[in-house]
Design an enzyme around this catalytic site. Structure first.
Site, PDB file in Angstrom:
ATOM      1  N   CYS A  73      -1.155   0.704   7.352  1.00 36.73           N
ATOM      2  CA  CYS A  73      -2.766   0.364   7.614  1.00 36.73           C
ATOM      3  C   CYS A  73      -3.241  -0.771   6.829  1.00 36.73           C
ATOM      4  CB  CYS A  73      -3.709   1.917   6.993  1.00 36.73           C
ATOM      5  SG  CYS A  73      -3.242   3.037   8.069  1.00 36.73           S
ATOM      6  N   ARG A  74      -3.418  -1.109   5.435  1.00 42.74           N
ATOM      7  CA  ARG A  74      -3.815  -1.495   4.399  1.00 42.74           C
ATOM      8  C   ARG A  74      -2.346  -2.138   4.022  1.00 42.74           C
ATOM      9  NH1 ARG A  74      -5.253   2.306   0.060  1.00 42.74           N
ATOM     10  NH2 ARG A  74      -3.073   3.054   0.165  1.00 42.74           N
ATOM     11  N   SER A  75      -1.864  -2.597   3.604  1.00 44.11           N
ATOM     12  CA  SER A  75      -0.404  -3.793   3.352  1.00 44.11           C
ATOM     13  C   SER A  75      -0.542  -4.796   4.364  1.00 44.11           C
ATOM     14  CB  SER A  75      -0.028  -3.356   2.491  1.00 44.11           C
ATOM     15  OG  SER A  75       0.996  -2.227   3.723  1.00 44.11           O
TER      16      SER A  75
ATOM     17  N   CYS B  51       1.189  -1.031  -0.022  1.00 48.57           N
ATOM     18  CA  CYS B  51       0.060   0.159   0.096  1.00 48.57           C
ATOM     19  C   CYS B  51       0.378   1.120   0.213  1.00 48.57           C
ATOM     20  CB  CYS B  51      -1.151   0.206   0.991  1.00 48.57           C
ATOM     21  SG  CYS B  51      -0.163   0.170   3.199  1.00 48.57           S
TER      22      CYS B  51
ATOM     23  N   ASP C 244      -7.787   3.270   0.554  1.00 41.74           N
ATOM     24  CA  ASP C 244      -6.934   4.781   2.154  1.00 41.74           C
ATOM     25  C   ASP C 244      -7.797   4.736   3.075  1.00 41.74           C
ATOM     26  OD1 ASP C 244      -4.821   6.164   3.741  1.00 41.74           O
ATOM     27  OD2 ASP C 244      -4.701   7.803   1.900  1.00 41.74           O
TER      28      ASP C 244
ATOM     29  N   ASN D 261       2.634   1.528   4.137  1.00 45.01           N
ATOM     30  CA  ASN D 261       2.101   0.303   5.201  1.00 45.01           C
ATOM     31  C   ASN D 261       2.300   0.708   6.905  1.00 45.01           C
ATOM     32  OD1 ASN D 261       5.581  -1.856   5.490  1.00 45.01           O
ATOM     33  ND2 ASN D 261       3.361  -2.574   4.600  1.00 45.01           N
TER      34      ASN D 261
END
Ligand code: 4NP
Length: 163
Positions: free
Chosen positions: A13-15, A8, A130, A11
């Site tokens: 939150c999402r990934s 993401c 995001d 690095n």
């Protein structure tokens, strides 16, 4: 060995959530003896803003609610070497795809995919949005989307690569 990298922007939150959720699903699936050692997963950000930091506490909090621990992960930036090292490089959104295709060698471009490409029963959801500047509801939605994407990718991996 199959190596999978979730990517993401930051690095945090999402990934890392995708890394933690996917690892949890592998463990829960009770993948047959020997298979777990043959799958290596990690996550990275296209940007360096948060290198060395733990995941966002909002991501950690929601993941914990579902039995997934992200606390020990630390942010790192994607490197050119990652394109050679990993088999699947899974982007959370189209912007991540653009950032990566711009620096990825031509013979490794095929490794870059949108993570949600593998999700089933997610009509219209092609990206993981995001959540960073949003509220907790946004983080909840992101967790749900990642959970669905991870299930789809797990199925893809075991049907197409290992069986
Ligand atoms: P991520 O979220 O890409 O899911 O880790 C973000 C985290 C930080 C920033 C942007 C997105 N930032 O601009 O600092």
């Amino acid at each position: 060995m199959i190596k999978i990298l979730f990517v993401c922007l930051g690095n945090i939150c999402r990934s890392p959530t995708a890394e933690g959720v996917f690892r949890h699903k592998l463990n829960q699936a009770g993948i047959r003896d020997g298979y777990l050692e043959n799958i290596f997963i990690d996550s990275a950000g296209t940007a360096a803003y948060h290198v060395g930091k733990a995941p966002d506490r909002r991501s950690c909090e929601i993941a914990r609610k579902y039995g997934v621990t992200l606390d020990d992960l630390r942010a790192r930036q994607l490197t050119r070497q990652d394109f050679a090292d990993y088999d699947y490089i899974l982007a959370m959104d189209q912007e991540n795809i653009h950032s990566m295709t711009a620096i990825c060698p031509a013979d490794q471009q095929h490794k870059i995919k949108l993570f949600m490409e593998y999700a089933e029963n997610c009509p219209g959801i092609t990206e993981v949005p995001d959540p960073y500047t949003g509220d907790m509801d946004g983080f909840e939605q992101v967790y749900d989307i990642i959970d669905r994407g991870s299930s789809g990718f797990l199925k893809h991996l075991f049907v197409s690569d290992l069986l």
